[in-house]
Design a protein around this motif. Structure first.
Motif, PDB file in Angstrom:
ATOM      1  N   SER A   1       0.765  -1.280   0.054  1.00  0.00           N
ATOM      2  CA  SER A   1      -0.004   0.050  -0.020  1.00  0.00           C
ATOM      3  C   SER A   1       0.943   1.307   0.065  1.00  0.00           C
ATOM      4  N   SER A   2       0.450   2.331  -0.608  1.00  0.00           N
ATOM      5  CA  SER A   2       0.964   3.738  -0.707  1.00  0.00           C
ATOM      6  C   SER A   2       0.698   4.386   0.488  1.00  0.00           C
ATOM      7  N   VAL A   3       1.548   5.594   0.684  1.00  0.00           N
ATOM      8  CA  VAL A   3       0.970   6.567   1.522  1.00  0.00           C
ATOM      9  C   VAL A   3      -0.624   6.891   1.336  1.00  0.00           C
ATOM     10  N   TYR A   4      -0.960   7.167   0.116  1.00  0.00           N
ATOM     11  CA  TYR A   4      -2.071   7.814  -0.198  1.00  0.00           C
ATOM     12  C   TYR A   4      -3.125   6.554   0.287  1.00  0.00           C
ATOM     13  N   ASP A   5      -3.020   5.328  -0.090  1.00  0.00           N
ATOM     14  CA  ASP A   5      -3.797   4.381   0.028  1.00  0.00           C
ATOM     15  C   ASP A   5      -4.109   4.216   1.820  1.00  0.00           C
ATOM     16  N   GLU A   6      -3.123   4.486   2.613  1.00  0.00           N
ATOM     17  CA  GLU A   6      -3.278   4.514   4.006  1.00  0.00           C
ATOM     18  C   GLU A   6      -4.025   5.847   4.474  1.00  0.00           C
ATOM     19  N   ALA A   7      -3.846   6.786   3.726  1.00  0.00           N
ATOM     20  CA  ALA A   7      -4.690   8.163   4.018  1.00  0.00           C
ATOM     21  C   ALA A   7      -5.990   7.672   3.742  1.00  0.00           C
ATOM     22  N   LEU A   8      -6.569   6.998   2.703  1.00  0.00           N
ATOM     23  CA  LEU A   8      -7.736   6.906   2.376  1.00  0.00           C
ATOM     24  C   LEU A   8      -8.494   5.811   3.440  1.00  0.00           C
ATOM     25  N   GLU A   9      -7.586   4.926   3.737  1.00  0.00           N
ATOM     26  CA  GLU A   9      -8.098   3.790   4.730  1.00  0.00           C
ATOM     27  C   GLU A   9      -8.208   4.445   5.951  1.00  0.00           C
ATOM     28  N   LEU A  10      -7.531   5.717   6.313  1.00  0.00           N
ATOM     29  CA  LEU A  10      -7.870   6.399   7.641  1.00  0.00           C
ATOM     30  C   LEU A  10      -9.061   7.249   7.694  1.00  0.00           C
ATOM     31  N   LEU A  11      -9.378   7.800   6.530  1.00  0.00           N
ATOM     32  CA  LEU A  11     -10.704   8.530   6.249  1.00  0.00           C
ATOM     33  C   LEU A  11     -11.896   7.385   6.263  1.00  0.00           C
ATOM     34  N   HIS A  12     -11.606   6.148   5.847  1.00  0.00           N
ATOM     35  CA  HIS A  12     -12.696   5.301   6.122  1.00  0.00           C
ATOM     36  C   HIS A  12     -12.945   4.910   7.676  1.00  0.00           C
ATOM     37  N   ARG A  13     -11.811   4.656   8.229  1.00  0.00           N
ATOM     38  CA  ARG A  13     -11.964   4.408   9.758  1.00  0.00           C
ATOM     39  C   ARG A  13     -12.676   5.651  10.636  1.00  0.00           C
ATOM     40  N   ARG A  14     -12.515   6.615   9.967  1.00  0.00           N
ATOM     41  CA  ARG A  14     -13.154   7.854  10.450  1.00  0.00           C
ATOM     42  C   ARG A  14     -14.535   8.259  10.146  1.00  0.00           C
ATOM     43  N   GLY A  15     -14.980   7.070   9.259  1.00  0.00           N
ATOM     44  CA  GLY A  15     -16.444   7.226   8.965  1.00  0.00           C
ATOM     45  C   GLY A  15     -16.420   8.181   7.677  1.00  0.00           C
ATOM     46  N   LEU A  16     -15.696   8.672   6.936  1.00  0.00           N
ATOM     47  CA  LEU A  16     -15.647   9.555   5.887  1.00  0.00           C
ATOM     48  C   LEU A  16     -15.716   8.889   4.488  1.00  0.00           C
ATOM     49  N   LEU A  17     -15.334   7.596   4.392  1.00  0.00           N
ATOM     50  CA  LEU A  17     -15.374   6.713   3.217  1.00  0.00           C
ATOM     51  C   LEU A  17     -15.876   5.422   3.467  1.00  0.00           C
ATOM     52  N   ALA A  18     -16.826   5.031   2.478  1.00  0.00           N
ATOM     53  CA  ALA A  18     -17.494   3.773   2.506  1.00  0.00           C
ATOM     54  C   ALA A  18     -16.379   2.766   1.938  1.00  0.00           C
ATOM     55  N   GLY A  19     -16.751   1.493   2.443  1.00  0.00           N
ATOM     56  CA  GLY A  19     -16.089   0.268   1.986  1.00  0.00           C
ATOM     57  C   GLY A  19     -15.548  -0.855   2.856  1.00  0.00           C
ATOM     58  N   ALA A  20     -15.254  -2.100   2.666  1.00  0.00           N
ATOM     59  CA  ALA A  20     -14.755  -2.966   3.689  1.00  0.00           C
ATOM     60  C   ALA A  20     -13.314  -2.388   4.250  1.00  0.00           C
ATOM     61  N   PRO A  21     -13.083  -2.940   5.553  1.00  0.00           N
ATOM     62  CA  PRO A  21     -11.859  -2.519   5.996  1.00  0.00           C
ATOM     63  C   PRO A  21     -10.800  -3.030   5.239  1.00  0.00           C
ATOM     64  N   GLY A  22      -9.874  -2.362   4.808  1.00  0.00           N
ATOM     65  CA  GLY A  22      -8.420  -2.597   4.225  1.00  0.00           C
ATOM     66  C   GLY A  22      -8.825  -2.796   2.711  1.00  0.00           C
TER      67      GLY A  22
END
Length: 473
Positions: free
Chosen positions: A356-377
């Motif tokens: 994963s890239s830095v940006y991938d992990e930034a988007l995953e963080l947005l997901h964990r904060r409830g700002l992006l939908a999708g399955a974890p990881g």
């Protein structure tokens, strides 16, 4: 330089007579300031006695530069190798060349030429030394004794000898040539017992990588770092090009390491720690951008003087740059394949490409904060959703939010990277115009496409969807 002449057949040449007298009355005799017993040069007296010291002359071209002297030295290296020396006296054979008509203010050029050619001589099992009235070379036994001051500008070539450890121990490449020829005399106790203790100490220290310097030198590996410059021509502009290239690679590594640290911070929800690492990475693009200013000082004519010697060498094959790009999120199987057969590199490039890239992990963080939908990881890189998520960060959060700070730091890095690329495009266009690039690229067209790319595109696009009006925070 005009063709050399055998000074043994020259009569009434004051310069040659002065050099002969210097050989007889200075180099062949002891000196109280030398720092050891014996004659100043242990080669000269045996060579004179054996009839294996040849003096030649060259007419110095006053329009010349040190490169002309270096070429003359190379010519004499060939001359030395092709000569037939007295049988059994090859070890003390010497070719001494007097430069006639060389003005005093050009003597420093002789020092520079010897510095440039010394490595070539050593690789051939030879030693080359320069001499003139202001020569700064010190005695290996007493640094305050300037042993190489001759009455006329001169250079001499002889075979390498065991005592040359005194002159070759502190350069790893030159020492390797010495070790190849004389190492057995040190490694075999029986044959090495007669060697002077200083020779043995210098040899053993060189084998271990050199004498310890200051803590700073050891900590920064300065001696190793400064031994890594091997340009392919004598053109001074190539050294600038070469060193700037190495400096860029070190800065690429700095950016890469900081991005790797930021990525791991994002994995454990430490957005501020990630932003701090990304901040340092963005700052590194300051000196990276300045490298183009340094290179802009190389004129097109100067660059053309050594460009052909680069062969297919191109920055496109910088694996450190490629890993940096992959870690930011711009990935390419095609670019990774350029390093597939590079031992010690291909695995690192492969990992950077597939993790994963830095940006991938930034988007995953947005997901964990409830700002992006999708399955974890498995957050999909859905442009509209990512753009809306970043827009919400800017609309609903201010500088007190770690997500806001993360977004702005990512933008700092993306902005700095794009600026660096744009200046690269301008520099190349200024230097080579529309010529094809090295490494198989199209040159300007290739760089223009690269300059138009934006890292973290949804962060850029979020600006377009933010409403006008008073900030909510």
């Amino acid at each position: 330089m005009r063709k050399s002449q055998d000074a043994d057949h020259i009569t009434g040449t004051t310069e040659v007579d002065e050099v002969r007298e210097w050989l007889d009355e200075f180099l062949s005799e002891p000196h109280e300031d030398l720092g050891r017993g014996g004659s100043v040069c242990p080669f000269v007296e045996p060579a004179l006695r054996a009839g294996s010291l040849c003096i030649e002359t060259m007419i110095y071209d006053t329009r010349g530069r040190w490169r002309g002297i270096a070429d003359a030295m190379r010519s004499q290296l060939d001359n030395y190798a092709e000569r037939t020396w007295p049988e059994g006296k090859e070890s003390v054979s010497s070719l001494t060349t007097v430069l006639l008509g060389m003005p005093a203010h050009h003597w420093p050029l002789l020092d520079e030429a010897q510095r440039r050619v010394k490595g070539e001589a050593v690789r051939r099992g030879l030693m080359i030394g320069q001499f003139h009235p202001h020569c700064p070379e010190p005695s290996a036994w007493n640094p305050s004794f300037t042993v190489a001051r001759a009455p006329q500008p001169t250079f001499a070539i002889r075979r390498m000898a065991v005592h040359d450890i005194l002159f070759l121990h502190d350069d790893p490449a030159l020492f390797a040539e010495y070790d190849r020829r004389f190492g057995d005399r040190y490694r075999t106790k029986r044959s090495g017992t007669h060697l002077p203790r200083r020779f043995v100490d210098l040899y053993e220290t060189a084998v271990k990588g050199g004498a310890p310097g200051t803590e700073y030198t050891a900590y920064e590996s300065i001696d190793t770092l400064l031994s890594l410059q091997q340009p392919r021509t004598d053109h001074p502009a190539e050294m600038t090009f070469y060193l700037v290239g190495q400096a860029k690679e070190l800065l690429f590594k700095l950016v890469y390491e900081e991005m790797c640290a930021a990525r791991l911070s994002l994995v454990v929800d430490e957005a501020d720690n990630a932003a701090w690492s990304l901040r340092r990475a963005a700052k590194a693009f300051g000196p990276l951008t300045t490298t183009w200013d340094v290179l802009s000082g190389i004129s097109p004519a100067e660059f053309n003087a050594f460009r052909d010697h680069l062969g297919s060498a191109s920055g496109i094959d910088s694996f450190m740059y490629r890993m940096m790009e992959f870690t930011l999120g711009r990935k390419s199987e095609i670019m990774a394949r350029r390093h597939a057969n590079t031992v010690g590199v291909s695995d690192s490039v492969h990992r950077a490409l597939h993790r994963s890239s830095v940006y991938d992990e930034a988007l995953e963080l947005l997901h964990r904060r409830g700002l992006l939908a999708g399955a974890p990881g498995e957050v999909a890189r859905e442009t509209d959703a990512s753009r809306r998520a970043w827009a919400r960060v800017y609309q609903e959060h201010g500088p007190s939010s770690d997500l806001f700070r993360l977004g702005e730091t990512l933008m700092d890095l993306a902005h700095a990277f794009s600026r660096w690329r744009s200046l690269h495009l301008l520099l190349v266009e200024r230097t080579i115009g529309n010529k094809p690039g090295t490494g198989g690229t199209t040159g300007i067209d290739w760089l223009r496409q690269a300059a138009e790319h934006r890292f973290f595109p949804e962060l850029w696009e979020a600006r377009s969807v933010l409403p006008s009006g008073t900030s909510p925070w």
